[in-house]
Design a protein around this motif. Structure first.
Motif, PDB file in Angstrom:
ATOM      1  N   GLU A  87      -2.082   0.062  17.902  1.00  0.00           N
ATOM      2  CA  GLU A  87      -1.769   0.914  16.753  1.00  0.00           C
ATOM      3  C   GLU A  87      -0.290   1.259  16.759  1.00  0.00           C
ATOM      4  OE1 GLU A  87      -4.473   4.310  15.379  1.00  0.00           O
ATOM      5  OE2 GLU A  87      -2.791   5.401  16.262  1.00  0.00           O
ATOM      6  N   VAL A  88       0.284   1.392  15.564  1.00  0.00           N
ATOM      7  CA  VAL A  88       1.691   1.771  15.447  1.00  0.00           C
ATOM      8  C   VAL A  88       1.789   3.013  14.559  1.00  0.00           C
ATOM      9  CG1 VAL A  88       4.011   1.032  14.796  1.00  0.00           C
ATOM     10  CG2 VAL A  88       2.375  -0.653  15.672  1.00  0.00           C
ATOM     11  N   LEU A  89       2.592   3.978  14.986  1.00  0.00           N
ATOM     12  CA  LEU A  89       2.842   5.182  14.199  1.00  0.00           C
ATOM     13  C   LEU A  89       4.257   5.094  13.638  1.00  0.00           C
ATOM     14  CD1 LEU A  89       2.146   8.023  13.163  1.00  0.00           C
ATOM     15  CD2 LEU A  89       2.964   8.934  15.353  1.00  0.00           C
ATOM     16  N   PHE A  90       4.351   5.058  12.320  1.00  0.00           N
ATOM     17  CA  PHE A  90       5.641   4.988  11.634  1.00  0.00           C
ATOM     18  C   PHE A  90       6.020   6.358  11.094  1.00  0.00           C
ATOM     19  CE2 PHE A  90       3.505   0.875  11.031  1.00  0.00           C
ATOM     20  CZ  PHE A  90       4.452   0.009  11.565  1.00  0.00           C
ATOM     21  N   GLU A  91       7.323   6.611  11.026  1.00  0.00           N
ATOM     22  CA  GLU A  91       7.842   7.839  10.422  1.00  0.00           C
ATOM     23  C   GLU A  91       8.848   7.447   9.352  1.00  0.00           C
ATOM     24  OE1 GLU A  91       8.622  11.759  12.561  1.00  0.00           O
ATOM     25  OE2 GLU A  91      10.651  10.931  12.357  1.00  0.00           O
ATOM     26  N   LEU A  92       8.514   7.741   8.102  1.00  0.00           N
ATOM     27  CA  LEU A  92       9.345   7.354   6.965  1.00  0.00           C
ATOM     28  C   LEU A  92       9.861   8.605   6.247  1.00  0.00           C
ATOM     29  CD1 LEU A  92       6.866   4.620   5.827  1.00  0.00           C
ATOM     30  CD2 LEU A  92       9.198   4.132   6.504  1.00  0.00           C
ATOM     31  N   PRO A  93      11.170   8.751   6.124  1.00  0.00           N
ATOM     32  CA  PRO A  93      11.728   9.951   5.481  1.00  0.00           C
ATOM     33  C   PRO A  93      11.387  10.010   3.993  1.00  0.00           C
ATOM     34  CG  PRO A  93      13.466   8.350   5.946  1.00  0.00           C
ATOM     35  CD  PRO A  93      12.224   7.830   6.595  1.00  0.00           C
ATOM     36  N   LYS A  94      11.147  11.204   3.513  1.00  0.00           N
ATOM     37  CA  LYS A  94      10.877  11.373   2.084  1.00  0.00           C
ATOM     38  C   LYS A  94      12.146  11.166   1.263  1.00  0.00           C
ATOM     39  CE  LYS A  94       6.921  14.517   2.406  1.00  0.00           C
ATOM     40  NZ  LYS A  94       6.399  15.861   2.076  1.00  0.00           N
ATOM     41  N   GLN A  95      13.290  11.481   1.868  1.00  0.00           N
ATOM     42  CA  GLN A  95      14.566  11.299   1.181  1.00  0.00           C
ATOM     43  C   GLN A  95      14.967   9.827   1.315  1.00  0.00           C
ATOM     44  OE1 GLN A  95      16.072  13.935  -0.469  1.00  0.00           O
ATOM     45  NE2 GLN A  95      17.425  12.405  -1.362  1.00  0.00           N
ATOM     46  N   TRP A  96      14.604   9.028   0.330  1.00  0.00           N
ATOM     47  CA  TRP A  96      14.802   7.574   0.405  1.00  0.00           C
ATOM     48  C   TRP A  96      16.238   7.176   0.108  1.00  0.00           C
ATOM     49  CZ3 TRP A  96      15.509   3.940  -3.818  1.00  0.00           C
ATOM     50  CH2 TRP A  96      15.472   2.598  -3.408  1.00  0.00           C
ATOM     51  N   GLN A  97      16.765   6.278   0.926  1.00  0.00           N
ATOM     52  CA  GLN A  97      18.100   5.721   0.702  1.00  0.00           C
ATOM     53  C   GLN A  97      17.982   4.198   0.658  1.00  0.00           C
ATOM     54  OE1 GLN A  97      21.002   7.300   0.227  1.00  0.00           O
ATOM     55  NE2 GLN A  97      20.159   9.366   0.460  1.00  0.00           N
ATOM     56  N   PRO A  98      18.346   3.562  -0.463  1.00  0.00           N
ATOM     57  CA  PRO A  98      18.244   2.105  -0.522  1.00  0.00           C
ATOM     58  C   PRO A  98      19.236   1.442   0.423  1.00  0.00           C
ATOM     59  CG  PRO A  98      19.419   2.931  -2.450  1.00  0.00           C
ATOM     60  CD  PRO A  98      18.901   4.135  -1.710  1.00  0.00           C
ATOM     61  N   VAL A  99      18.821   0.333   1.023  1.00  0.00           N
ATOM     62  CA  VAL A  99      19.706  -0.469   1.877  1.00  0.00           C
ATOM     63  C   VAL A  99      20.011  -1.758   1.119  1.00  0.00           C
ATOM     64  CG1 VAL A  99      19.966  -1.646   4.096  1.00  0.00           C
ATOM     65  CG2 VAL A  99      18.692   0.518   3.960  1.00  0.00           C
ATOM     66  N   LEU A 100      21.246  -1.841   0.638  1.00  0.00           N
ATOM     67  CA  LEU A 100      21.606  -2.928  -0.281  1.00  0.00           C
ATOM     68  C   LEU A 100      22.830  -3.718   0.191  1.00  0.00           C
ATOM     69  CD1 LEU A 100      21.331  -0.864  -3.602  1.00  0.00           C
ATOM     70  CD2 LEU A 100      19.548  -2.275  -2.562  1.00  0.00           C
ATOM     71  N   ASN A 101      23.090  -3.688   1.502  1.00  0.00           N
ATOM     72  CA  ASN A 101      24.327  -4.302   1.991  1.00  0.00           C
ATOM     73  C   ASN A 101      24.179  -5.773   2.361  1.00  0.00           C
ATOM     74  OD1 ASN A 101      22.698  -3.830   4.152  1.00  0.00           O
ATOM     75  ND2 ASN A 101      24.170  -2.669   5.367  1.00  0.00           N
ATOM     76  N   HIS A 148       0.826  -1.208   0.000  1.00  0.00           N
ATOM     77  CA  HIS A 148       0.000   0.000   0.000  1.00  0.00           C
ATOM     78  C   HIS A 148       0.866   1.267   0.000  1.00  0.00           C
ATOM     79  CE1 HIS A 148      -3.286   2.737   0.940  1.00  0.00           C
ATOM     80  NE2 HIS A 148      -2.665   3.117   2.047  1.00  0.00           N
ATOM     81  N   LEU A 149       1.893   1.281   0.834  1.00  0.00           N
ATOM     82  CA  LEU A 149       2.761   2.455   0.910  1.00  0.00           C
ATOM     83  C   LEU A 149       3.618   2.599  -0.338  1.00  0.00           C
ATOM     84  CD1 LEU A 149       3.890   2.305   4.649  1.00  0.00           C
ATOM     85  CD2 LEU A 149       2.068   3.674   3.631  1.00  0.00           C
ATOM     86  N   LEU A 150       4.112   1.485  -0.836  1.00  0.00           N
ATOM     87  CA  LEU A 150       4.925   1.521  -2.058  1.00  0.00           C
ATOM     88  C   LEU A 150       4.131   2.112  -3.212  1.00  0.00           C
ATOM     89  CD1 LEU A 150       7.779   0.612  -3.017  1.00  0.00           C
ATOM     90  CD2 LEU A 150       6.723  -1.530  -3.758  1.00  0.00           C
ATOM     91  N   GLU A 151       2.876   1.736  -3.315  1.00  0.00           N
ATOM     92  CA  GLU A 151       2.009   2.245  -4.390  1.00  0.00           C
ATOM     93  C   GLU A 151       1.785   3.748  -4.268  1.00  0.00           C
ATOM     94  OE1 GLU A 151      -1.430  -0.198  -3.919  1.00  0.00           O
ATOM     95  OE2 GLU A 151      -0.688  -1.786  -5.256  1.00  0.00           O
ATOM     96  N   GLN A 152       1.911   4.274  -3.046  1.00  0.00           N
ATOM     97  CA  GLN A 152       1.719   5.713  -2.830  1.00  0.00           C
ATOM     98  C   GLN A 152       3.030   6.494  -2.891  1.00  0.00           C
ATOM     99  OE1 GLN A 152      -1.155   7.176   0.090  1.00  0.00           O
ATOM    100  NE2 GLN A 152      -1.536   5.075   0.721  1.00  0.00           N
ATOM    101  N   GLY A 153       4.118   5.783  -3.205  1.00  0.00           N
ATOM    102  CA  GLY A 153       5.407   6.454  -3.301  1.00  0.00           C
ATOM    103  C   GLY A 153       6.048   6.719  -1.949  1.00  0.00           C
ATOM    104  N   ILE A 154       5.664   5.913  -0.958  1.00  0.00           N
ATOM    105  CA  ILE A 154       6.234   6.036   0.387  1.00  0.00           C
ATOM    106  C   ILE A 154       7.152   4.838   0.600  1.00  0.00           C
ATOM    107  CG2 ILE A 154       5.720   6.154   2.861  1.00  0.00           C
ATOM    108  CD1 ILE A 154       2.967   7.318   2.051  1.00  0.00           C
ATOM    109  N   PHE A 155       8.453   5.115   0.715  1.00  0.00           N
ATOM    110  CA  PHE A 155       9.443   4.040   0.680  1.00  0.00           C
ATOM    111  C   PHE A 155      10.135   3.856   2.034  1.00  0.00           C
ATOM    112  CE2 PHE A 155       9.926   5.967  -3.779  1.00  0.00           C
ATOM    113  CZ  PHE A 155       8.820   5.263  -4.244  1.00  0.00           C
ATOM    114  N   GLY A 156      10.772   2.717   2.204  1.00  0.00           N
ATOM    115  CA  GLY A 156      11.504   2.417   3.428  1.00  0.00           C
ATOM    116  C   GLY A 156      11.264   1.004   3.923  1.00  0.00           C
TER     117      GLY A 156
END
Length: 336
Positions: free
Chosen positions: A169-183, A89-97
């Motif tokens: 309920e859980v409140l998440f905070e996801l930065p708009k400046q996305w950084q891939p984690v590929l390690n 759902h979040l990925l489809e809205q352009g919210i990444f992390g």
């Protein structure tokens, strides 16, 4: 007594004294908590090995709300929401992390308890706060991230607040400046300069599906054991014998080892004990081949722990919550 066999993905036959489905948080205020109860979501990290002598509370609350801030997204999600569907759902809205955490089974409410993690990301780093019902106070409480005491597969909900706090309920905070984690392993093949969150998501799905069986087709509870954290001196000693042993630095004094690698090197991949088996594609996963029993599962857990201890002098703990008549138990094989 209601059956719980269909409520946990390992699908061992068991019952409980009572079963209550929670669809609204306020109904928690009306329950009698003086008697034993066990809180669960979709049962993907729970195995019942005996009839539970208390009430099973199945959390099925729904609702997701997204609020845009200047530099971050705030996502409020009800505890009963399916985790993977939230990621989509979040990925489809352009919210990444959350793309590294794709296809992890279970609910949003279960995520903070285990501090679910995969491929270099833990959910705790994105949690701003957790709301829930404090049984001892008989009131709803909100805990900030620091109060949740997140660590590797750990949180305050497994210790100080165990059996007295029900996450709603859980409140998440996801930065708009996305950084891939590929390690992590296969993700290193992706180019961090051009990769998209969707591509990371797709790769994680591909990796997980190649290693982990679908519980709808083969009963299992996902990764059964925690990756052990041991002293760095012991790791250096082990690396002299096993130079290819995967290891991940935790801090100056501690290193994380790969439980699946240890089990496989101990010769247990594909090992069967009655109807329970170590999955032939991923040694970290135990499967119920259809007619497995609780006695066989307990024997399998303890056998794996004992063999790994004998070979590596490393103690394995099961990550999956094992539920007996009186509640959660921690099984440990004889160390000899």
């Amino acid at each position: 007594m209601p059956s719980v066999q269909s409520l946990h993905t390992f699908a061992l036959p068991a019952h409980c004294a009572a079963l209550i489905t929670i669809t609204h948080p306020d109904s928690l205020t009306e329950l009698d908590f003086s008697k034993p109860c066990y809180v669960m979501g979709e049962g993907s990290n729970t195995v019942f090995i005996e009839d539970f002598a208390g009430t099973v509370l199945q959390i099925a609350t729904k609702g997701v709300a997204v609020t845009e801030q200047q530099n971050v997204w705030h996502v409020q999600a009800a505890a009963g929401e399916n985790w993977h569907q939230l990621v989509i759902h979040l990925l489809e809205q352009g919210i990444f992390g959350f793309e590294n955490l794709a296809l992890i089974p279970g609910t949003v409410g279960a995520a903070p308890v285990q501090n679910i993690g995969a491929y270099g990301v833990e959910v705790g780093q994105y949690i701003k706060s957790v709301k829930g019902y404090d049984i001892s106070k008989a009131q709803f409480v909100e805990l900030a991230q620091a109060e949740c005491e997140f660590a590797y597969r750990e949180s305050v909900f497994k210790h100080a607040l165990k059996d007295r706090f029900i996450i709603t309920e859980v409140l998440f905070e996801l930065p708009k400046q996305w950084q891939p984690v590929l390690n992590y392993g296969p993700l290193q093949s992706l180019d961090k300069n051009i990769v998209t969150a969707q591509q990371v998501f797709n790769k994680v799905i591909e990796i997980r599906q190649s290693k982990l069986p679908d519980p709808k087709e083969l009963a299992n509870a996902g990764s059964f054991f925690k990756n052990p954290i041991v002293g760095s001196e012991q790791v250096q000693s082990l690396l002299k014998q096993y130079p290819d042993m995967p290891n991940y630095l935790v801090d100056a004094k501690h290193t994380k080892l790969a439980a699946g690698w240890l089990i496989e090197q101990a010769g247990l991949k594909g090992f069967e004990l009655g109807g329970i088996a170590v999955y032939h594609k991923q040694a970290l996963v135990l499967v119920n081949q259809g007619a497995g029993t609780a006695t066989e599962l307990k024997a399998m857990i303890q056998h794996i722990q004992q063999i790994v201890w004998q070979k590596f002098n490393v103690q394995l703990e099961h990550e999956v919550r094992v539920i007996a008549a009186d509640g959660n138990v921690q099984l440990q094989g004889v160390q000899a």
